[in-house]
Enzyme design. Structure first.
Site, PDB file in Angstrom:
ATOM      1  CB  VAL A   1       9.967  -0.854   7.961  1.00  0.00           C
ATOM      2  CG1 VAL A   1      10.590  -1.644   9.089  1.00  0.00           C
ATOM      3  CG2 VAL A   1      10.611   0.501   7.774  1.00  0.00           C
ATOM      4  CD  GLU A   2       9.789   3.799   4.172  1.00  0.00           C
ATOM      5  OE1 GLU A   2      10.186   4.155   3.044  1.00  0.00           O
ATOM      6  OE2 GLU A   2       9.744   4.585   5.145  1.00  0.00           O
ATOM      7  CG  MET A   3       8.148   0.482  -1.048  1.00  0.00           C
ATOM      8  SD  MET A   3       8.448   1.799  -2.237  1.00  0.00           S
ATOM      9  CE  MET A   3       7.298   1.350  -3.513  1.00  0.00           C
TER      10      MET A   3
END
Ligand code: HEM
Ligand code: HEM
Length: 345
Positions: free
Chosen positions: A135-137
């Site tokens: 969900v981030e990078m």
């Protein structure tokens, strides 16, 4: 004459009271919350070099650490706005919304461990998390290394930062360089720091009273050290659990790290430096107003309905914890080559 006498005595009493209490308060505060240093020269006993800091700054701002080439560390930890993203919970890869609020990277080097639940021991370990988090990078270590190795200027920067390494461009060294850069993200010389370093005029009466209430009412039992927190873990809701909006049921905090029943809904006492800049508050990011956040703490952690005047004084005091933020030059980044992996959504 009488008027002058009254004025004289009045002022004398006022001065005596504020003078004596300023010194006592300063001594008390200095022990509980020492000032932050202007510079951190070592991390885990190792000197931080300028080569590592420069490389770390490039990496921190480089969106090509993410699979999409859109998201950098600075997306969610904007060093221009207080080291966080100022949304309830972070938006990452492909507009996905993560489960927690982004804590500031400012002064994070002073925390005993990283994340709301302390699951990363230090900044070096922490930096490997977001790069890989879906969900981030949403990237992989291999792809990050391939990306960095595709640009000669990155190879050179890694070799300068890690001159003794046989293969300088590694995922581990990426994390070490980011950590080195993060050691520069400290905010010294807040008005609070000026006060404990001897300037009686740095805080006004209301702010001083707020500091006193912060200590006397027990906030400092959890929010202590130079970062006003970040040192230990406590149940969120020691006395009274906040509602599910503020304390969502499915995020059990430190329980997921230790698997120990007593760690359910236990979180790291949030560091409070620069708290004025980092709304919304709590790991759920559901409280925008600092006054409301302090009220929640009073009922949830101390079990008191704090008088509004005391809450106001604490808020006034907390705003004196805003320090001098580092001026950071946005780095000029190496140009992608044909070998650089293309963005992937
Ligand atoms: C936590 C740095 C990328 C969102 C943290 C912390 C640090 C940090 C130091 C812990 C701070 C503390 O506990 O006080 C970095 C670095 C990144 C990066 C160096 C790039 C490699 C991102 C991105 C996002 C993000 C892209 C948003 C999509 C968050 C969130 C947390 C966090 C939500 C709290 C997570 C939790 O407690 O479970 N980050 N971050 N970070 N960061 Fe980042
Ligand atoms: C979080 C202030 C008392 C433990 C916070 C936050 C503030 C704050 C403003 C939110 C920070 C942010 O989201 O960045 C205060 C004040 C207190 C007080 C003014 C006294 C009235 C306490 C006490 C404890 C404690 C006594 C421990 C028993 C925590 C914890 C968090 C926190 C664990 C993180 C909560 C989360 O997971 O979101 N505090 N606090 N606090 N505080 Fe306090």
């Amino acid at each position: 004459r009488l008027g002058v006498w009254f004025l004289g005595v009045g002022t004398g009493v006022l001065l005596a009271a504020s003078g004596a209490s300023a010194d006592e308060l300063r001594d008390q505060a200095k022990d509980l919350f020492p000032p932050v240093p202007a510079k951190v020269a070592h991390v885990r006993g190792q000197p931080v070099t300028s080569g590592q800091i420069d490389l770390g700054r490039m990496l921190f701002f480089d969106p090509r650490l993410s699979a999409s080439h859109v998201i950098s560390c600075n997306t969610c930890h904007n060093v221009g706005t207080g080291g966080a993203d100022n949304v309830p919970t972070s938006i990452g890869h492909a507009w996905q919304q993560g489960p927690r609020n982004s804590p500031t990277v400012l002064n994070s080097v002073f925390n005993v461990a990283q994340f709301w639940d302390g699951r990363a021991a230090d900044l070096r370990e922490q930096a490997k998390g977001p790069v890989q988090a879906g969900v981030e990078m949403a990237n992989t270590p291999d792809r990050v290394v391939a990306t960095l190795k595709s640009m000669p200027a990155y190879e050179a920067a890694f070799e300068k930062a890690f001159p003794d390494a046989p293969d300088a461009v590694t995922f581990d060294n990426m994390a070490l360089a980011i950590e080195a850069f993060e050691t520069t993200l400290v905010t010294p010389n807040s008005r609070y720091d000026q006060f404990v370093q001897g300037d009686d005029h740095a805080l006004n009466q209301e702010e001083r009273r707020g500091l006193q209430v912060f200590i006397d009412s027990g906030c400092s039992g959890c929010h202590y050290s130079s970062n006003f927190g970040g040192q230990d873990y406590f149940p969120f809701g020691v006395v009274e659990k906040p509602g599910a909006e503020i304390l969502p049921e499915k995020d059990k905090g430190r329980f997921s790290v230790t698997q120990t029943a007593t760690d359910e809904y236990v979180f790291r006492a949030a560091p409070l430096r620069n708290v004025e800049l980092t709304a919304p508050y709590f790991h759920s990011g559901q409280v925008w107003d600092l006054k409301q956040a302090v009220g929640v703490m009073a009922t949830a952690q101390l079990g008191t309905e704090m008088p509004e005047g005391d809450i106001d004084a604490i808020v006034a005091f907390l705003k004196t914890l805003t320090g001098e933020r580092p001026e950071i030059d946005y780095p000029v980044l190496p140009v992608s080559t044909e070998a650089t992996p293309k963005p992937d959504f």
